[in-house]
Design a protein around this motif. Sequence first.
Motif, PDB file in Angstrom:
ATOM      1  N   PHE A 221       0.816  -1.209   0.000  1.00 46.86           N
ATOM      2  CA  PHE A 221       0.000   0.000   0.000  1.00 46.86           C
ATOM      3  C   PHE A 221       0.857   1.270   0.000  1.00 46.86           C
ATOM      4  O   PHE A 221       0.385   2.337  -0.363  1.00 46.86           O
ATOM      5  N   SER A 222       2.120   1.181   0.412  1.00 48.23           N
ATOM      6  CA  SER A 222       3.016   2.342   0.398  1.00 48.23           C
ATOM      7  C   SER A 222       4.299   1.936  -0.309  1.00 48.23           C
ATOM      8  O   SER A 222       4.973   0.993   0.110  1.00 48.23           O
ATOM      9  N   GLN A 223       4.611   2.676  -1.378  1.00 45.81           N
ATOM     10  CA  GLN A 223       5.786   2.307  -2.168  1.00 45.81           C
ATOM     11  C   GLN A 223       6.651   3.529  -2.442  1.00 45.81           C
ATOM     12  O   GLN A 223       6.155   4.661  -2.504  1.00 45.81           O
ATOM     13  N   GLU A 224       7.933   3.274  -2.650  1.00 49.75           N
ATOM     14  CA  GLU A 224       8.863   4.275  -3.149  1.00 49.75           C
ATOM     15  C   GLU A 224       9.190   3.925  -4.598  1.00 49.75           C
ATOM     16  O   GLU A 224       9.359   2.750  -4.933  1.00 49.75           O
ATOM     17  N   ALA A 225       9.262   4.944  -5.425  1.00 44.89           N
ATOM     18  CA  ALA A 225       9.563   4.686  -6.842  1.00 44.89           C
ATOM     19  C   ALA A 225      10.372   5.849  -7.389  1.00 44.89           C
ATOM     20  O   ALA A 225      10.133   7.016  -7.044  1.00 44.89           O
ATOM     21  N   ASP A 226      11.341   5.533  -8.241  1.00 47.11           N
ATOM     22  CA  ASP A 226      12.154   6.565  -8.884  1.00 47.11           C
ATOM     23  C   ASP A 226      11.334   7.289  -9.940  1.00 47.11           C
ATOM     24  O   ASP A 226      10.405   6.724 -10.534  1.00 47.11           O
ATOM     25  N   LEU A 227      11.697   8.536 -10.171  1.00 43.04           N
ATOM     26  CA  LEU A 227      11.088   9.273 -11.269  1.00 43.04           C
ATOM     27  C   LEU A 227      11.364   8.547 -12.589  1.00 43.04           C
ATOM     28  O   LEU A 227      12.381   7.879 -12.745  1.00 43.04           O
ATOM     29  N   GLU A 228      10.423   8.664 -13.497  1.00 42.19           N
ATOM     30  CA  GLU A 228      10.513   8.039 -14.820  1.00 42.19           C
ATOM     31  C   GLU A 228      10.555   6.500 -14.707  1.00 42.19           C
ATOM     32  O   GLU A 228      11.193   5.829 -15.506  1.00 42.19           O
ATOM     33  N   PHE A 290       2.790   5.326 -13.502  1.00 40.20           N
ATOM     34  CA  PHE A 290       3.926   5.753 -14.313  1.00 40.20           C
ATOM     35  C   PHE A 290       4.339   7.146 -13.842  1.00 40.20           C
ATOM     36  O   PHE A 290       3.585   8.112 -14.006  1.00 40.20           O
ATOM     37  N   LEU A 291       5.534   7.249 -13.266  1.00 39.30           N
ATOM     38  CA  LEU A 291       5.998   8.504 -12.699  1.00 39.30           C
ATOM     39  C   LEU A 291       6.617   9.388 -13.775  1.00 39.30           C
ATOM     40  O   LEU A 291       7.210   8.882 -14.747  1.00 39.30           O
ATOM     41  N   PRO A 292       6.500  10.720 -13.597  1.00 38.01           N
ATOM     42  CA  PRO A 292       7.074  11.632 -14.614  1.00 38.01           C
ATOM     43  C   PRO A 292       8.589  11.673 -14.532  1.00 38.01           C
ATOM     44  O   PRO A 292       9.211  11.147 -13.596  1.00 38.01           O
ATOM     45  N   LYS A 293       9.189  12.363 -15.515  1.00 33.37           N
ATOM     46  CA  LYS A 293      10.650  12.428 -15.568  1.00 33.37           C
ATOM     47  C   LYS A 293      11.217  13.397 -14.543  1.00 33.37           C
ATOM     48  O   LYS A 293      12.282  13.148 -13.959  1.00 33.37           O
ATOM     49  N   ASN A 294      10.487  14.492 -14.299  1.00 34.92           N
ATOM     50  CA  ASN A 294      10.986  15.529 -13.396  1.00 34.92           C
ATOM     51  C   ASN A 294       9.964  15.832 -12.302  1.00 34.92           C
ATOM     52  O   ASN A 294       8.755  15.696 -12.516  1.00 34.92           O
ATOM     53  N   VAL A 300       6.439  15.953  -5.548  1.00 39.57           N
ATOM     54  CA  VAL A 300       7.585  16.469  -4.803  1.00 39.57           C
ATOM     55  C   VAL A 300       8.441  15.289  -4.351  1.00 39.57           C
ATOM     56  O   VAL A 300       7.922  14.294  -3.825  1.00 39.57           O
ATOM     57  N   LEU A 301       9.752  15.451  -4.554  1.00 43.55           N
ATOM     58  CA  LEU A 301      10.655  14.360  -4.176  1.00 43.55           C
ATOM     59  C   LEU A 301      10.569  14.084  -2.680  1.00 43.55           C
ATOM     60  O   LEU A 301      10.534  15.014  -1.857  1.00 43.55           O
ATOM     61  N   THR A 385      18.437  13.446 -10.736  1.00 43.65           N
ATOM     62  CA  THR A 385      17.537  14.342 -10.000  1.00 43.65           C
ATOM     63  C   THR A 385      17.765  14.226  -8.503  1.00 43.65           C
ATOM     64  O   THR A 385      16.846  14.436  -7.711  1.00 43.65           O
ATOM     65  N   ARG A 386      18.963  13.868  -8.123  1.00 36.89           N
ATOM     66  CA  ARG A 386      19.297  13.773  -6.700  1.00 36.89           C
ATOM     67  C   ARG A 386      20.752  14.180  -6.496  1.00 36.89           C
ATOM     68  O   ARG A 386      21.594  13.928  -7.352  1.00 36.89           O
TER      69      ARG A 386
END
Length: 495
Positions: A221-228, A290-294, A300-301, A385-386
């Motif tokens: 139910f709670s996930q972390e995912a990289d952009l893009e 599907f996460l955006p590129k930026n 917000v990161l 982006t980090r």
Amino acid sequence: MKILKYFVILITVLILGFMLFAQSQESQSLKLLRLKSSQLQLEQKKGDFDRALSMKESGLISEAEFSLTRTYYLQAQVDYQQALISFMGSEARISVAGAVKFQDRSGRKFVRVALRYSSKELKELANLNISAEDLFPLDFMKEIKDVHVSLLSEGKIISDPYEKTIASMPLETERDATFGLLRDVENLDISVAYSGKTEVTSVYLQKGVSANLVTINSPQFSQEADLESTATYDLSLEKFSGEANVFKLEAVNLPPQLTHEFSDPRTGARLSQIMFSEGVTSLNLALKLFLPKNPDSRVVLDKPLEFHVLALDNEQTLALREIQARDGGGFVTDEEIESLKSGGAKLEIIPRGVPRVEVQALNLYHEIKVGETVDMDVTIKNTGTRTLNNVRVFCDLPLNWRAEIVPDLIPVLEQNKDEVVRIRFVPPADVSVGDYEPKIRTDSIADNRRVESLDKIVRIHLGSKTNVLGIGALVLLLVGLLVGIVVFGIKLTRR
């Protein structure tokens, strides 16, 4: 002939089956007659014993005669008890009348078990107009006390509490026992212990239809995912509805930068609605984000972004559309979601920046002579982006080669920033001429993750030194030879 043979066999089997059935019915009747006979014998022997006791006290019979009468009476008691046990042993029992699974608004699952105490034999006695009280003391059959109930799955108790005790169950009545589930299952074993025996019944749970909803659960139910990148949630849907079979799937409060799709994990088919077929109450789906590129103001990161996944019937879908239209398509509050009275799940995604570093150089090909070095500048750039920490520059060198790197450690490299690093490749003194390919790479840390760059290969062509003295001597020799030829030619012409 074969058909006639099969027909005879079939008739024989039917006759044997009928005889076995008739024998079974006769057995039940014989048990009842044996019990009745034993009761009459017991009453007769008890009368004999009472009279013998009175006569013994009056001195009319001897001790031996009284002892023989008492023995007959005790034997009649034993016979009666045997007949009673034979009659009762296979009859009155507690059966499972129902097992319904339901959940409360907090999502906790429960099972309500209905038990029924009945006796087929007593019903037959009533049909024959025979009073059971005339045959035996019925008190212990009129009700069963201390019935212990528990729920098991794969041999382990999954009910909360582990066991419940029903104090009393009168004949031909039902009693309910409700348990919380420590583990969500579709089927289980119901253990009922009473009167010194334990009976286990395996059942497939019915679903409570008091609420018209489809519950949704997701272990991620709670996930972390990289952009893009893509985040996938496994969804388990369970129907608690007696009316609708078609439900629309909605993801509410997701910013438009995050696109999503529901899909069947078995076929990969993308879905917007689901339908529960007859007899099907559970489905498994997958939700992909599907996460955006930026990042931006909505994405917000490192900030959790909450949203709801809902399964709605037609009325609930219309109600959601009205709420969204009233709010201008904006954020739908938890209270408004609650007012829909639909099934759903609250999920969370935490966007993470993508650490990425790149090594750039203007020229990666160099030609030098033996004894020379290669000096070059490379640019270490943070293209992710980090923020990168402790960026260390390394070189993989040919045997006995040496590299001087200034600086070899960059403490911090912010997003879209770069740092120029000077590298000097120093070949050994006894190096052979030829082509060499040292590699440049970096290693850094970002968000407790190790980040490495792709290897940058530098090609170096190493040639031999120029022998100036040899070349000069050779030139002088050639000049002398030419002068000698000219002088010899002139002398030869004058002759």
